[in-house]
Design an enzyme around this catalytic site. Sequence first.
Site, PDB file in Angstrom:
ATOM      1  N   GLU A  83       0.795  -1.234   0.040  1.00 48.08           N
ATOM      2  CA  GLU A  83      -0.019  -0.183   0.011  1.00 48.08           C
ATOM      3  C   GLU A  83       0.816   1.315   0.119  1.00 48.08           C
ATOM      4  O   GLU A  83       0.609   2.317   0.518  1.00 48.08           O
ATOM      5  CB  GLU A  83      -0.990   0.231   1.105  1.00 48.08           C
ATOM      6  N   CYS A 120      -3.748  -3.652   4.193  1.00 47.65           N
ATOM      7  CA  CYS A 120      -2.792  -4.535   4.686  1.00 47.65           C
ATOM      8  C   CYS A 120      -3.355  -5.968   4.468  1.00 47.65           C
ATOM      9  O   CYS A 120      -2.499  -6.977   4.477  1.00 47.65           O
ATOM     10  CB  CYS A 120      -2.621  -4.504   6.319  1.00 47.65           C
ATOM     11  N   HIS A 244      -2.823  -9.817  11.976  1.00 46.49           N
ATOM     12  CA  HIS A 244      -2.462  -8.562  11.663  1.00 46.49           C
ATOM     13  C   HIS A 244      -2.034  -7.809  12.619  1.00 46.49           C
ATOM     14  O   HIS A 244      -2.865  -7.790  13.507  1.00 46.49           O
ATOM     15  CB  HIS A 244      -3.525  -7.861  10.718  1.00 46.49           C
TER      16      HIS A 244
HETATM   17  N1  CAA Z   1       1.247   3.475  30.033  1.00 43.55           N
HETATM   18  C1  CAA Z   1       0.717   2.513  29.633  1.00 43.55           C
HETATM   19  N2  CAA Z   1      -0.248   2.404  28.717  1.00 43.55           N
HETATM   20  C2  CAA Z   1      -0.730   3.483  28.213  1.00 43.55           C
HETATM   21  C3  CAA Z   1       0.184   4.914  28.712  1.00 43.55           C
HETATM   22  C4  CAA Z   1       1.082   4.771  29.785  1.00 43.55           C
HETATM   23  N3  CAA Z   1       1.821   5.638  30.317  1.00 43.55           N
HETATM   24  N4  CAA Z   1      -0.352   5.986  27.945  1.00 43.55           N
HETATM   25  C5  CAA Z   1      -1.389   5.474  27.271  1.00 43.55           C
HETATM   26  N5  CAA Z   1      -1.530   4.114  27.270  1.00 43.55           N
HETATM   27  C6  CAA Z   1      -2.171   3.041  26.411  1.00 43.55           C
HETATM   28  C7  CAA Z   1      -3.619   3.591  26.480  1.00 43.55           C
HETATM   29  O1  CAA Z   1      -4.530   3.391  27.627  1.00 43.55           O
HETATM   30  C8  CAA Z   1      -4.018   2.792  25.123  1.00 43.55           C
HETATM   31  O2  CAA Z   1      -4.285   1.331  25.457  1.00 43.55           O
HETATM   32  P1  CAA Z   1      -5.960   1.032  25.242  1.00 43.55           P
HETATM   33  O3  CAA Z   1      -6.288   1.181  23.938  1.00 43.55           O
HETATM   34  O4  CAA Z   1      -5.664  -0.625  25.556  1.00 43.55           O
HETATM   35  O5  CAA Z   1      -6.634   1.787  26.393  1.00 43.55           O
HETATM   36  C9  CAA Z   1      -2.783   2.718  24.241  1.00 43.55           C
HETATM   37  O6  CAA Z   1      -1.810   2.812  25.363  1.00 43.55           O
HETATM   38  C10 CAA Z   1      -2.559   3.907  23.239  1.00 43.55           C
HETATM   39  O7  CAA Z   1      -2.996   5.151  23.819  1.00 43.55           O
HETATM   40  P2  CAA Z   1      -3.916   6.144  23.054  1.00 43.55           P
HETATM   41  O8  CAA Z   1      -5.019   5.334  22.655  1.00 43.55           O
HETATM   42  O9  CAA Z   1      -4.011   7.381  24.122  1.00 43.55           O
HETATM   43  O10 CAA Z   1      -3.045   6.376  21.807  1.00 43.55           O
HETATM   44  P3  CAA Z   1      -3.160   7.347  20.695  1.00 43.55           P
HETATM   45  O11 CAA Z   1      -4.593   7.711  20.651  1.00 43.55           O
HETATM   46  O12 CAA Z   1      -2.190   8.492  20.516  1.00 43.55           O
HETATM   47  O13 CAA Z   1      -3.002   6.541  19.414  1.00 43.55           O
HETATM   48  C11 CAA Z   1      -3.937   4.695  17.947  1.00 43.55           C
HETATM   49  C12 CAA Z   1      -3.309   5.209  19.251  1.00 43.55           C
HETATM   50  C13 CAA Z   1      -5.064   5.649  17.610  1.00 43.55           C
HETATM   51  C14 CAA Z   1      -3.885   3.344  17.528  1.00 43.55           C
HETATM   52  C15 CAA Z   1      -2.864   5.455  16.775  1.00 43.55           C
HETATM   53  O14 CAA Z   1      -1.644   5.000  17.380  1.00 43.55           O
HETATM   54  C16 CAA Z   1      -3.208   5.399  15.456  1.00 43.55           C
HETATM   55  O15 CAA Z   1      -3.888   6.104  14.776  1.00 43.55           O
HETATM   56  N6  CAA Z   1      -2.499   4.133  14.876  1.00 43.55           N
HETATM   57  C17 CAA Z   1      -2.800   4.032  13.297  1.00 43.55           C
HETATM   58  C18 CAA Z   1      -3.976   3.328  12.995  1.00 43.55           C
HETATM   59  C19 CAA Z   1      -3.874   1.944  13.601  1.00 43.55           C
HETATM   60  O16 CAA Z   1      -2.801   1.260  13.584  1.00 43.55           O
HETATM   61  N7  CAA Z   1      -5.121   1.226  13.501  1.00 43.55           N
HETATM   62  C20 CAA Z   1      -5.408  -0.058  13.933  1.00 43.55           C
HETATM   63  C21 CAA Z   1      -6.465  -0.729  13.407  1.00 43.55           C
HETATM   64  S1  CAA Z   1      -6.179  -0.360  11.486  1.00 43.55           S
HETATM   65  C22 CAA Z   1      -5.332  -1.542  10.980  1.00 43.55           C
HETATM   66  O17 CAA Z   1      -4.713  -2.488  11.592  1.00 43.55           O
HETATM   67  C23 CAA Z   1      -4.613  -1.310   9.592  1.00 43.55           C
HETATM   68  C24 CAA Z   1      -3.364  -0.653   9.747  1.00 43.55           C
HETATM   69  O18 CAA Z   1      -2.476  -1.546   9.709  1.00 43.55           O
HETATM   70  C25 CAA Z   1      -3.147   0.438   9.821  1.00 43.55           C
END
Ligand code: CAA
Length: 445
Positions: A83, A120, A244
């Site tokens: 991709e 993916c 994945h």
């Molecule tokens: N200690 C321990 N854990 C902590 C922490 C700390 N100090 N601070 C935060 N966390 C935890 C949070 O609780 C959260 O866990 P849970 O979901 O279990 O509650 C985790 O760390 C992530 O924290 P946030 O949710 O606050 O993180 P974020 O909002 O900054 O980003 C995300 C998370 C939205 C996944 C971001 O990384 C993102 O947009 N990623 C790209 C999209 C993606 O990968 N999506 C996955 C599904 S789609 C897919 O699979 C296709 C693909 O390949 C892209």
Amino acid sequence: MTAVGIDAIEIWTGKLKLDLAETFAPEKGEDPEKYTKGLGLHASSFPDAHEDIVTMGANAAHRLMERKGLKPDDIGRIDVATESSFDNSKPVSTYIAGCLESVYDGDFHHANKGERKFACIAGTQSLDDAYNWIKAGRNRGRSALVVATDTALYARGDPGEATQGAGAVAMLITEEPSLVALSTEQGYGSADETDFLKPNQQFPSVDGKRSMQVYLARMREALEDYESVAGASHPDDFAYVPFHTPFPGMVRKAAVLAYRHMIRDTPIEEDLAEEIGFQPREEDYEDREAYKEAIREHMDALGSTAAYQEWYDAAIEPTLDISREVGNWYTGSVHIARAAALKRAAEDGRDLAGEVLGVGSYGSGAQAEVHAETVRDGWKEEIDQLNVDEQIDDRYDLSFAEYENVHDRHNHDKSVELEDFTIPESEFVFTGRGRMNERTYEYVE
Ligand code: CAA
């Protein structure tokens, strides 16, 4: 019935590393454990200045061909799943074939080449295409080369920036394979979703939280669809369940969902009922919201039971060994999860031949696929050949300023010159652009 599946696999990681706890977190003003514990990621791989999706894919394929003693004439199709493509017409597989032809006698003129796109999941779709081609008897004794290659970059500052990665997985698909045979049974969960997309742009538009919900919803559908042909699945059916893995934290959520589904109406659910109650049934709730809330609470409780933890540690955790060090490889991600599981089994001295893997692939946009794979007698010899640990250890550790330059270098909208951090050796490298703006490559001894 002739078994068809993966005979050989090679992995090529981007040669640079961004340490999330040491280098990324301080610049972002975040607690390092957000990445290492929350997302479950320690580092991301990045391509060096001379690397891109073609070099990583060609280098993985070249190593695979060398190791298996293959010549171009042995391969009847080359499918590249990506991709991160840079051309809307000419497929990456032609570039990879061109690279390989520069180091082999003979050519791939007889080979059907293509490029698969569905985020993916395209890597698994390419495996399926190869499987179908061989099963249909159209392969004339030849094997298929499937290459999943991506540079998974997000825009700077996007929440996805912590989940970047770059690397390629090359797989040889044959009759009577050495590694795993694919099941005929497959299940799909597929729907028109706008969770993650790249409408003619390099960096994705992402609704991160929604993408996680869509992943889980499509995966559940795919599991149900798989069971409609293969029968009910049980946690004991699978030695490992590679999913994945955009980041290990996503797999933690998928795993508990899959476990809940698989133990429903089994003695495991009954045993656990004393501790956490039976799973909520929709008919017992007034409305869907109340039911969903009850499910969420039940899943939290289920996730902390000893029975679940034991299953997770055995079937899921080993699949994350590579991903947590390299980040998201998009199309290659589920294939490094499989490799990690088999590698762990080999390291543990486990005899895996005849055991079954449950493979959960996913692509945004969105589609999930579940199928089974039976481990073959030659699996250990094949897995012992991987040198992914050495590659991971040998990566150049970037400072944050260097990371910023590397990100710019691989940004298609920028034209940034950058010195190599590593010295290329016995590999294909990107050399520039030709007269029609095509990308050019050469092999460096
Ligand atoms: N200690 C321990 N854990 C902590 C922490 C700390 N100090 N601070 C935060 N966390 C935890 C949070 O609780 C959260 O866990 P849970 O979901 O279990 O509650 C985790 O760390 C992530 O924290 P946030 O949710 O606050 O993180 P974020 O909002 O900054 O980003 C995300 C998370 C939205 C996944 C971001 O990384 C993102 O947009 N990623 C790209 C999209 C993606 O990968 N999506 C996955 C599904 S789609 C897919 O699979 C296709 C693909 O390949 C892209």
